[in-house]
Design an enzyme around this catalytic site. Structure first.
Site, PDB file in Angstrom:
ATOM      1  N   GLY A  42       0.837  -1.203   0.000  1.00  0.00           N
ATOM      2  CA  GLY A  42       0.000   0.000   0.000  1.00  0.00           C
ATOM      3  C   GLY A  42       0.874   1.256   0.000  1.00  0.00           C
ATOM      4  O   GLY A  42       0.595   2.227  -0.713  1.00  0.00           O
ATOM      5  N   HIS A  43       1.947   1.237   0.810  1.00  0.00           N
ATOM      6  CA  HIS A  43       2.866   2.386   0.824  1.00  0.00           C
ATOM      7  C   HIS A  43       3.612   2.501  -0.506  1.00  0.00           C
ATOM      8  O   HIS A  43       3.859   3.604  -0.998  1.00  0.00           O
ATOM      9  CB  HIS A  43       3.891   2.236   1.955  1.00  0.00           C
ATOM     10  CG  HIS A  43       3.305   2.242   3.326  1.00  0.00           C
ATOM     11  ND1 HIS A  43       3.191   1.109   4.103  1.00  0.00           N
ATOM     12  CD2 HIS A  43       2.778   3.252   4.069  1.00  0.00           C
ATOM     13  CE1 HIS A  43       2.649   1.416   5.262  1.00  0.00           C
ATOM     14  NE2 HIS A  43       2.383   2.705   5.275  1.00  0.00           N
ATOM     15  N   LYS A 155      -7.180   4.171   2.364  1.00  0.00           N
ATOM     16  CA  LYS A 155      -7.475   3.194   3.422  1.00  0.00           C
ATOM     17  C   LYS A 155      -7.862   3.937   4.712  1.00  0.00           C
ATOM     18  O   LYS A 155      -8.781   3.554   5.407  1.00  0.00           O
ATOM     19  CB  LYS A 155      -6.236   2.305   3.606  1.00  0.00           C
ATOM     20  CG  LYS A 155      -6.056   1.668   4.935  1.00  0.00           C
ATOM     21  CD  LYS A 155      -6.882   0.442   5.082  1.00  0.00           C
ATOM     22  CE  LYS A 155      -6.696  -0.269   6.391  1.00  0.00           C
ATOM     23  NZ  LYS A 155      -6.055   0.455   7.462  1.00  0.00           N
ATOM     24  N   ASP A 156      -7.125   5.004   5.039  1.00  0.00           N
ATOM     25  CA  ASP A 156      -7.465   5.858   6.185  1.00  0.00           C
ATOM     26  C   ASP A 156      -8.266   7.042   5.631  1.00  0.00           C
ATOM     27  O   ASP A 156      -7.774   8.167   5.553  1.00  0.00           O
ATOM     28  CB  ASP A 156      -6.191   6.329   6.881  1.00  0.00           C
ATOM     29  CG  ASP A 156      -5.432   5.169   7.501  1.00  0.00           C
ATOM     30  OD1 ASP A 156      -5.916   4.599   8.487  1.00  0.00           O
ATOM     31  OD2 ASP A 156      -4.377   4.804   6.955  1.00  0.00           O
ATOM     32  N   VAL A 182      -4.896  -0.619  -1.460  1.00  0.00           N
ATOM     33  CA  VAL A 182      -4.394  -1.869  -2.047  1.00  0.00           C
ATOM     34  C   VAL A 182      -4.936  -3.014  -1.180  1.00  0.00           C
ATOM     35  O   VAL A 182      -4.920  -2.932   0.046  1.00  0.00           O
ATOM     36  CB  VAL A 182      -2.850  -1.895  -2.073  1.00  0.00           C
ATOM     37  CG1 VAL A 182      -2.338  -3.204  -2.659  1.00  0.00           C
ATOM     38  CG2 VAL A 182      -2.318  -0.702  -2.866  1.00  0.00           C
ATOM     39  N   SER A 191      -2.683  -3.337   5.624  1.00  0.00           N
ATOM     40  CA  SER A 191      -2.481  -2.473   6.784  1.00  0.00           C
ATOM     41  C   SER A 191      -1.283  -2.991   7.554  1.00  0.00           C
ATOM     42  O   SER A 191      -1.074  -4.218   7.639  1.00  0.00           O
ATOM     43  CB  SER A 191      -3.719  -2.509   7.684  1.00  0.00           C
ATOM     44  OG  SER A 191      -3.398  -2.012   8.967  1.00  0.00           O
ATOM     45  N   ARG A 193      -1.113  -3.154  10.534  1.00  0.00           N
ATOM     46  CA  ARG A 193      -1.640  -3.867  11.702  1.00  0.00           C
ATOM     47  C   ARG A 193      -2.111  -5.288  11.358  1.00  0.00           C
ATOM     48  O   ARG A 193      -2.436  -6.053  12.268  1.00  0.00           O
ATOM     49  CB  ARG A 193      -2.763  -3.069  12.354  1.00  0.00           C
ATOM     50  CG  ARG A 193      -2.268  -1.805  13.046  1.00  0.00           C
ATOM     51  CD  ARG A 193      -3.356  -1.112  13.844  1.00  0.00           C
ATOM     52  NE  ARG A 193      -2.827  -0.088  14.718  1.00  0.00           N
ATOM     53  CZ  ARG A 193      -2.790   1.215  14.447  1.00  0.00           C
ATOM     54  NH1 ARG A 193      -3.247   1.675  13.293  1.00  0.00           N
ATOM     55  NH2 ARG A 193      -2.296   2.077  15.320  1.00  0.00           N
TER      56      ARG A 193
HETATM   57  O1  PAF Z   1      -1.288   7.133   8.009  1.00  0.00           O
HETATM   58  C1  PAF Z   1      -0.246   7.148   8.689  1.00  0.00           C
HETATM   59  O2  PAF Z   1       0.646   6.309   8.560  1.00  0.00           O
HETATM   60  C2  PAF Z   1      -0.073   8.238   9.746  1.00  0.00           C
HETATM   61  O3  PAF Z   1      -1.278   8.557  10.347  1.00  0.00           O
HETATM   62  C3  PAF Z   1       0.621   9.496   9.199  1.00  0.00           C
HETATM   63  C4  PAF Z   1      -0.213  10.178   8.133  1.00  0.00           C
HETATM   64  C5  PAF Z   1       1.978   9.140   8.630  1.00  0.00           C
HETATM   65  C6  PAF Z   1       0.829  10.509  10.340  1.00  0.00           C
HETATM   66  O4  PAF Z   1       1.598   9.974  11.357  1.00  0.00           O
END
Ligand code: PAF
Length: 284
Positions: A42-43, A155-156, A182, A191, A193
């Protein structure tokens, strides 16, 4: 062991700004991907979009203590810096900004961003101090790096709307861009987590996405949101989750919405299984 990575790592705001200043002098367009590390596909998707939108990409890696409540998982949050740097390097990121807590929150730090609008309800009902911590650290990162564009995962989704609103309200000179979630082949949203899920919980976890998809289809057909949400609530509970919320909201303001005739609808869920809390969302 000598590193074969091309990515440069800096730990101080001064070094970050110095690099950014050089790039600016050369007329480069700069993207920032803020992360808390434990990088996954995802990143990497955020970094790929960043690459396409800018000449130089910065990833920040900082597990931000102010967005965790005392009861949450700050101390056990996965910290995998070496493999994070490998992943960012493979994604073509030029610079990793890896500050420590003292760099971000020096002695005497006492300023926070106060939020309303899209920050109201949903996550805030269960994590009342979370978004103040997120918004404050993201505002700092944006001011430190002064990127042209900053990328955040859908996702967030509530976080994305809170940050987009904050950037608009504070005239931060940055384009806030959301990148689609993703998913694993069975629908589970990636995630950091997910590593906490037991084998059994991992099997049950895709029920969240299934329930949202069924609800989106029903709203697509009937327009009204309440019956679809009631059905999703029952399905998620039957799959073994303790539900925090499943709601239909206006996709931009995140105000409650009772029919798709009132505007674009986003469905958002948060639920706990075993010791893990998962969130997810989809558009209608
Ligand atoms: O989504 C995240 O990983 C965090 O909330 C962020 C945006 C890096 C802020 O710490």
């Amino acid at each position: 062991m000598t590193s074969t990575r091309a990515i440069r790592t800096v730990h101080s705001v001064a070094a970050l700004r110095d690099q950014v200043r050089h790039w600016r002098t050369d007329g480069k367009r700069i993207a920032l991907v803020p992360t808390m590390g434990a990088l996954h596909a995802g990143h990497v998707a955020l970094m790929d979009v960043a690459r396409a939108k800018a000449d130089r990409v910065i990833v920040s890696i900082f597990v931000n203590p102010t967005q965790f409540a005392p009861t949450e998982d700050l101390s056990r949050y996965p910290r995998t810096l070496d493999s994070d740097l490998d992943k960012a390097d493979s994604a073509g990121v030029e610079l990793a900004f890896v500050p420590d807590v003292a760099q971000m929150y020096p002695e005497g730090f006492c300023t926070t961003i106060s939020l309303a609008g899209p920050a109201l309800g949903l996550e805030t009902d269960f994590r009342p101090t979370h978004f103040a911590g997120v918004a404050t650290v993201v505002a700092k990162l944006l001011i430190q790096a002064l990127p042209d564009v900053a990328l955040f995962g859908e996702k967030d989704y509530q976080q994305l709307q809170v940050i987009a609103r904050m950037a608009r309200d504070l005239d931060l000179p940055v384009d806030v861009v959301g990148v689609p979630t993703v998913r694993e082949p069975d629908g589970l949203a990636l995630s950091s987590r997910n590593v906490y899920l037991s084998r059994e919980d991992r099997k049950a976890a895709p029920a969240l996405h299934r329930a949202l998809t069924a609800a989106a289809m029903r709203i697509g057909r009937d327009a009204i949101t309440a019956p679809a949400i009631a059905e999703a609530r029952a399905a998620i509970t039957a799959a073994g989750f303790d539900l925090d919320y499943v709601e239909a909201r206006h996709a931009e303001t995140l105000a409650p919405i009772s029919s798709s005739e009132e505007g674009p609808v986003r469905l958002l869920v948060a639920a706990r299984i075993g010791s893990t809390r998962l969130i997810d969302n989809i558009p209608v």
